[in-house]
Design a protein around this motif. Structure first.
Motif, PDB file in Angstrom:
ATOM      1  N   GLU A   1       9.912  15.062   5.636  1.00 50.55           N
ATOM      2  CA  GLU A   1       9.649  13.972   6.713  1.00 50.55           C
ATOM      3  C   GLU A   1       8.228  14.089   7.456  1.00 50.55           C
ATOM      4  N   ARG A   2       7.685  15.536   7.536  1.00 50.01           N
ATOM      5  CA  ARG A   2       6.364  15.889   7.905  1.00 50.01           C
ATOM      6  C   ARG A   2       5.443  15.147   7.236  1.00 50.01           C
ATOM      7  N   TYR A   3       5.813  15.502   5.765  1.00 47.73           N
ATOM      8  CA  TYR A   3       4.695  14.781   4.963  1.00 47.73           C
ATOM      9  C   TYR A   3       4.665  13.266   5.116  1.00 47.73           C
ATOM     10  N   LEU A   4       5.732  12.590   4.859  1.00 50.21           N
ATOM     11  CA  LEU A   4       5.836  11.344   5.201  1.00 50.21           C
ATOM     12  C   LEU A   4       4.968  10.752   6.573  1.00 50.21           C
ATOM     13  N   GLN A   5       5.314  11.404   7.507  1.00 47.93           N
ATOM     14  CA  GLN A   5       4.633  10.946   8.589  1.00 47.93           C
ATOM     15  C   GLN A   5       2.881  11.058   8.502  1.00 47.93           C
ATOM     16  N   ASP A   6       2.542  12.346   7.826  1.00 52.24           N
ATOM     17  CA  ASP A   6       1.213  12.613   7.549  1.00 52.24           C
ATOM     18  C   ASP A   6       0.553  11.487   6.773  1.00 52.24           C
ATOM     19  N   LEU A   7       1.561  11.166   5.821  1.00 52.10           N
ATOM     20  CA  LEU A   7       0.856  10.121   4.782  1.00 52.10           C
ATOM     21  C   LEU A   7       0.933   8.630   5.493  1.00 52.10           C
ATOM     22  N   ASP A   8       1.767   8.474   6.596  1.00 50.46           N
ATOM     23  CA  ASP A   8       1.726   7.217   7.441  1.00 50.46           C
ATOM     24  C   ASP A   8       0.490   7.132   8.144  1.00 50.46           C
ATOM     25  N   ARG A   9       0.292   8.281   8.815  1.00 48.76           N
ATOM     26  CA  ARG A   9      -1.076   8.296   9.544  1.00 48.76           C
ATOM     27  C   ARG A   9      -2.426   8.066   8.581  1.00 48.76           C
ATOM     28  N   LEU A  10      -2.135   8.690   7.486  1.00 46.79           N
ATOM     29  CA  LEU A  10      -3.579   8.434   6.656  1.00 46.79           C
ATOM     30  C   LEU A  10      -3.834   7.193   6.276  1.00 46.79           C
ATOM     31  N   HIS A  11      -2.669   6.189   5.771  1.00 45.60           N
ATOM     32  CA  HIS A  11      -2.633   4.891   5.449  1.00 45.60           C
ATOM     33  C   HIS A  11      -3.002   4.083   6.689  1.00 45.60           C
TER      34      HIS A  11
ATOM     35  N   PRO B   1       0.876  -1.183   0.035  1.00 45.87           N
ATOM     36  CA  PRO B   1       0.013  -0.049   0.147  1.00 45.87           C
ATOM     37  C   PRO B   1       0.747   1.396   0.044  1.00 45.87           C
ATOM     38  N   GLY B   2       0.388   2.213  -0.738  1.00 47.55           N
ATOM     39  CA  GLY B   2       1.317   3.512  -0.854  1.00 47.55           C
ATOM     40  C   GLY B   2       2.196   3.336  -2.206  1.00 47.55           C
ATOM     41  N   GLN B   3       2.387   2.188  -2.555  1.00 42.71           N
ATOM     42  CA  GLN B   3       3.056   2.240  -4.021  1.00 42.71           C
ATOM     43  C   GLN B   3       2.033   1.922  -5.139  1.00 42.71           C
TER      44      GLN B   3
ATOM     45  N   LEU C   1       1.649  27.061  -1.765  1.00 43.40           N
ATOM     46  CA  LEU C   1       0.358  27.833  -0.957  1.00 43.40           C
ATOM     47  C   LEU C   1       0.148  26.798   0.208  1.00 43.40           C
ATOM     48  N   PRO C   2      -0.702  27.372   1.228  1.00 45.84           N
ATOM     49  CA  PRO C   2      -1.224  26.672   2.156  1.00 45.84           C
ATOM     50  C   PRO C   2      -2.086  25.379   1.665  1.00 45.84           C
ATOM     51  N   TYR C   3      -1.852  24.249   2.444  1.00 49.63           N
ATOM     52  CA  TYR C   3      -2.739  23.209   1.939  1.00 49.63           C
ATOM     53  C   TYR C   3      -3.433  22.599   3.021  1.00 49.63           C
ATOM     54  N   ARG C   4      -4.255  21.647   2.918  1.00 46.44           N
ATOM     55  CA  ARG C   4      -4.876  20.852   3.929  1.00 46.44           C
ATOM     56  C   ARG C   4      -4.833  19.346   3.547  1.00 46.44           C
ATOM     57  N   GLN C   5      -4.975  18.699   4.569  1.00 47.75           N
ATOM     58  CA  GLN C   5      -5.260  17.140   4.346  1.00 47.75           C
ATOM     59  C   GLN C   5      -6.585  16.820   3.632  1.00 47.75           C
ATOM     60  N   SER C   6      -6.434  16.216   2.407  1.00 42.71           N
ATOM     61  CA  SER C   6      -7.535  16.085   1.684  1.00 42.71           C
ATOM     62  C   SER C   6      -8.282  14.914   1.913  1.00 42.71           C
ATOM     63  N   GLY C   7      -7.678  13.632   2.753  1.00 38.56           N
ATOM     64  CA  GLY C   7      -8.004  12.579   2.946  1.00 38.56           C
ATOM     65  C   GLY C   7      -8.329  11.439   1.865  1.00 38.56           C
ATOM     66  N   VAL C   8      -7.863  12.089   0.684  1.00 39.42           N
ATOM     67  CA  VAL C   8      -8.072  11.288  -0.805  1.00 39.42           C
ATOM     68  C   VAL C   8      -6.686  10.589  -0.761  1.00 39.42           C
ATOM     69  N   LEU C   9      -6.468   9.385  -0.693  1.00 39.62           N
ATOM     70  CA  LEU C   9      -5.555   8.373  -0.964  1.00 39.62           C
ATOM     71  C   LEU C   9      -4.966   8.627  -2.312  1.00 39.62           C
TER      72      LEU C   9
END
Ligand SMILES: O=C(O)CCC(=O)C(=O)O
Length: 260
Positions: free
Chosen positions: A234-244, A48-50, A159-167
């Motif tokens: 690194e912050r992005y990878l952590q956010d992604l891990d949480r989403l998964h 998952p993630g790939q 620009l500022p972004y939000r967590q979309s929740g879209v995998l």
């Protein structure tokens, strides 16, 4: 002005540019064959993630990341001299590093919306000397969810972004950009056409309710002047891990309910 320099000038001005028929019909047939082989033999081995699937019962593929890691054909495509020459002209005075090969499939009837985003919210290159080259596998038309770029938006910075929740597209713009200033342009492509967009260019796409697939390959490149903001990444990878993890937990809970 040579056509290469004109391409680089347009890219610099608009944040995207289209090159018509860079690949021949035969080359696109081979690309399709290689994609089919990859999907048959490699996708079942991916984590998952790939690979990402559409959230419908038939689970068609929505995106695959890093095809070059498992395919000599896609490594060669990433090193294609016709593409490197254009990217080299755009980021003049620097060497070019090929980064990654992605597959984006907006499947017939099932293809879902891609929220408006900037690739550099995921990639963190500074200076933002990086871009994505889209190779059209199918025709893209207003009816099958073409890529839509906001002209000139690459000059806005990240620009500022939000967590979309879209995998697959986990970060989306926090608020919409002004499309009266940054006009939306649908990239209508024929198989073999190529489009380049800057990593800060805002882009999105609609769903595909049509009976025709809109599949494309994305090739990532950067100049050697671009450095990764490691903390941001690194912050992005952590956010992604949480989403998964959240997604896995939601699936397990739905399964448990289904069985009870
Ligand atoms: O195919 C899509 O809708 C999105 C593709 C994309 O975000 C990209 O090529 O950077």
């Amino acid at each position: 002005m040579t056509s290469l320099q004109e391409t680089a000038r347009k890219f610099d001005q608009d944040g995207f540019v289209i090159l018509r028929q860079l690949f021949s019909e035969d080359e696109i047939s081979e690309l399709k064959q290689q994609l089919d082989d990859f999907i048959r033999h490699e996708v079942p081995l991916l984590e998952p993630g790939q690979v990402y699937f559409e959230d419908v019962p038939s689970r068609p593929i929505k995106a695959i990341h890093r095809l070059e890691a498992r395919s000599a054909y896609f490594r060669r495509l990433l090193a294609e001299p016709r593409i490197l020459q254009v990217v080299q002209t755009i980021f003049a005075g620097s060497d070019i590093l090929p980064e990654a090969v992605m597959y984006f499939a907006k499947q017939a009837v099932a293809g879902s919306v891609t929220p408006a985003h900037q690739d550099n919210a995921f990639q963190h290159w500074d200076p933002p000397e990086a871009l994505t080259v889209t190779v059209a596998v199918d025709e893209s038309t207003p009816a099958n969810g073409p890529l839509i770029c906001l002209k000139g938006s690459h000059k806005l910075g990240v620009l500022p972004y939000r967590q979309s929740g879209v995998l697959g597209f986990s970060r989306a713009l926090a608020s919409p950009a002004d499309t009266r200033v940054y006009r939306e342009v649908a990239l209508c492509l024929e198989p073999g056409d190529v489009a380049l967009h800057h990593i800060n260019t805002i882009h999105r796409s609609e769903a595909n309710p049509s009976p025709r697939h809109r599949r494309q390959i994305g090739l990532g490149y950067r100049s050697t002047r671009a450095r990764r903001d490691e903390q941001g990444h690194e912050r992005y990878l952590q956010d992604l891990d949480r989403l998964h993890k959240d997604n896995r937990a939601a699936l397990e809970s739905a399964d448990a309910k289904g069985q009870s």
